[in-house]
Design an enzyme around this catalytic site. Structure first.
Site, short mmCIF file in Angstrom:
data_model
loop_
_atom_site.label_atom_id
_atom_site.label_comp_id
_atom_site.label_asym_id
_atom_site.label_seq_id
_atom_site.Cartn_x
_atom_site.Cartn_y
_atom_site.Cartn_z
N HIS A 12 0.88 -1.18 0.00
CA HIS A 12 0.00 0.00 0.00
C HIS A 12 0.91 1.22 0.00
O HIS A 12 1.86 1.28 0.77
CB HIS A 12 -0.89 0.03 1.24
CG HIS A 12 -1.49 1.39 1.49
ND1 HIS A 12 -2.58 1.86 0.78
CD2 HIS A 12 -1.14 2.38 2.35
CE1 HIS A 12 -2.88 3.07 1.20
NE2 HIS A 12 -2.02 3.41 2.15
N CYS A 85 -4.66 2.07 -4.78
CA CYS A 85 -3.97 3.12 -4.03
C CYS A 85 -2.63 3.48 -4.65
O CYS A 85 -2.19 4.63 -4.60
CB CYS A 85 -3.78 2.69 -2.58
SG CYS A 85 -2.83 1.16 -2.41
#
Length: 467
Positions: A12, A85
């Site tokens: 992430h 993301c």
């Protein structure tokens, strides 16, 4: 996934700018780095400085609003394979913040790597069916007010439990590397920081080379007389004489490539000299000279390591002097220039670059580190209000912490410790700096080397400030 398709982590990524962490989950969201780690349980395993942006916070958040409004990164835009993301971080860096560097390519390629694996091809239809649209509000509204905090959605937000829409944003921290608390720094029970408190500006003041430099430059009689006075630290100066030296040495630097080093050696002394009758022109001449030197460094026109080291001595002396030039003192719109030079100083003081163990490269790192310390010192000691870390000071704080574990030169390591210590103990933004360092987990390893007593003491005092 098979030996040819091994995936070590599912990363992430997010963008940290203006003291906030921006990321794409249920729309574009933001919160403080500390809040994100506390609520998501995700801690960084790698932090990569992307550079300095000329965009203001308002301009970047306007860009975020536009992406939410046009559906690029809206509440219903999330796609595990194509709009996650990491794609947001890439576009936010390159388009929103207009930086040249973005997310590492291997991260962007990871979804396709997975899909090409035997298991990926088998489960792709099922995963695509599992992706659902979000009804949670974005934290960057489409107009009017600025972003709302990620932890405070409007009361009308749906509360019905649904499958997690963004699997990339809920990956647990890697146990072997993640930690937001300082674990290996030496501890002290006292809050005293006597070593850091006694530090003054780092100045290069040796006058033993003045005559040698003059012999190489062969100046006219008038400038020979002024330059010879540099060897006398007690000499009295008129402002017109100092101005004349600035102008002469700039001419040499711009036109005599064979004698740039000698001119820089003398200029590092000129920037320290004070006149009996200072006026506006004193700062103007100093600003012109130091900006010329900064430009030569940034444009990579100083090819020898020794010449670059001397250029950093000039800038370090200037910012450490009693009257630093406006651009180094971050006056007006000059903070951008200072931050660019800080980024270059961090690059030049990087212990991991090729040839780092050579004496000339060690000297370069020492000179660049002196500039970083003097920069941190002048900003943390000035009388301006505000508790926020500027982009430049944030770069010094994070960059020096990143260099500490790998630095093998004691002098350079001392100066990096002094720089971060100066920021951590600042009465203006020390608390902000401490919180940022802890939030980013930058103190998981040893910060000092060898058995040098003073260096060990500085490392302990940095630990005191963090605890």
């Amino acid at each position: 996934l098979g030996p040819q398709h091994t995936v070590e982590i599912i990363p992430h990524t997010a963008i940290i700018a203006y003291g906030k962490e921006y990321y794409f989950g249920q729309g574009i969201e933001w919160c403080s780095p500390h809040e994100f780690r506390a609520t998501r349980g995700i801690h960084p395993i790698d932090i990569q400085p992307l550079g300095h942006t000329a965009c203001t916070e308002q301009q970047f958040e306007d860009w975020c609003r536009a992406q939410a409004a046009n559906g690029s990164f809206g509440m219903q835009s999330y796609d595990f394979f194509h709009r996650n993301c990491n794609n947001f971080s890439e576009e936010a860096a390159r388009q929103g913040l207009r930086l040249l560097k973005g997310v590492p390519q291997w991260i962007l390629d990871l979804p396709q790597k997975f899909l090409k694996s035997p298991m990926g091809m088998a489960v792709r239809p099922m995963l695509e069916q599992m992706q659902i649209t979000n009804t949670a509000p974005t934290n960057v509204p489409s107009g009017g007010a600025g972003p709302t905090r990620a932890s405070q959605p409007p009361a009308s937000s749906p509360s019905v439990a649904t499958p997690v829409a963004n699997p990339w944003a809920n990956i647990p921290a890697a146990k072997s590397t993640a930690s937001a608390q300082p674990s290996s720094l030496p501890k002290q029970t006292s809050r005293a920081t006597p070593l850091l408190d006694k530090q003054t500006a780092l100045l290069s003041t040796d006058t033993g080379v003045v005559k040698i430099c003059i012999d190489r430059l062969k100046p006219d009689q008038e400038h020979n007389e002024y330059l010879s006075k540099l060897a006398d630290t007690e000499a009295l100066w008129m402002q017109k004489d100092i101005n004349s030296l600035h102008q002469y040495l700039r001419t040499v630097i711009e036109n005599d490539t064979q004698n740039i080093s000698s001119a820089l050696m003398l200029l590092r002394l000129v920037v320290l000299r004070q006149s009996l009758n200072s006026d506006v022109s004193s700062n103007e001449e100093q600003s012109q000279s130091t900006q010329l030197v900064a430009n030569l460094l940034m444009e990579d026109k100083l090819k020898s390591l020794a010449t670059r080291s001397m250029a950093w001595c000039v800038l370090s002396n200037a910012i450490g002097s009693t009257q630093p030039p406006d651009w180094e003192n971050c006056v007006g719109n000059d903070c951008v220039k200072l931050t660019q030079v800080i980024d270059l100083a961090l690059s030049n003081s990087d212990p991991n670059k090729d040839g780092a163990s050579s004496p000339k490269d060690v000297s370069l790192r020492q000179s660049a580190a002196a500039f970083l310390y003097n920069s941190a010192r002048i900003v943390s000691d000035d009388g301006n209000d505000g508790t926020e870390l500027s982009e430049g000071m944030m770069s010094i704080l994070l960059g020096c912490f990143e260099h500490l574990p790998e630095e093998t030169d004691v002098i350079t390591s001392k100066r990096h410790h002094m720089a971060v210590g100066q920021l951590l103990k600042s009465h203006k933004f020390g608390e902000t700096a401490v919180e940022l360092v802890k939030d980013l987990g930058l103190v998981d390893g040893e910060t000092s080397i060898g058995t040098n007593d003073e260096l060990a003491g500085l490392a302990k005092e940095v630990a005191v400030l963090l605890n």
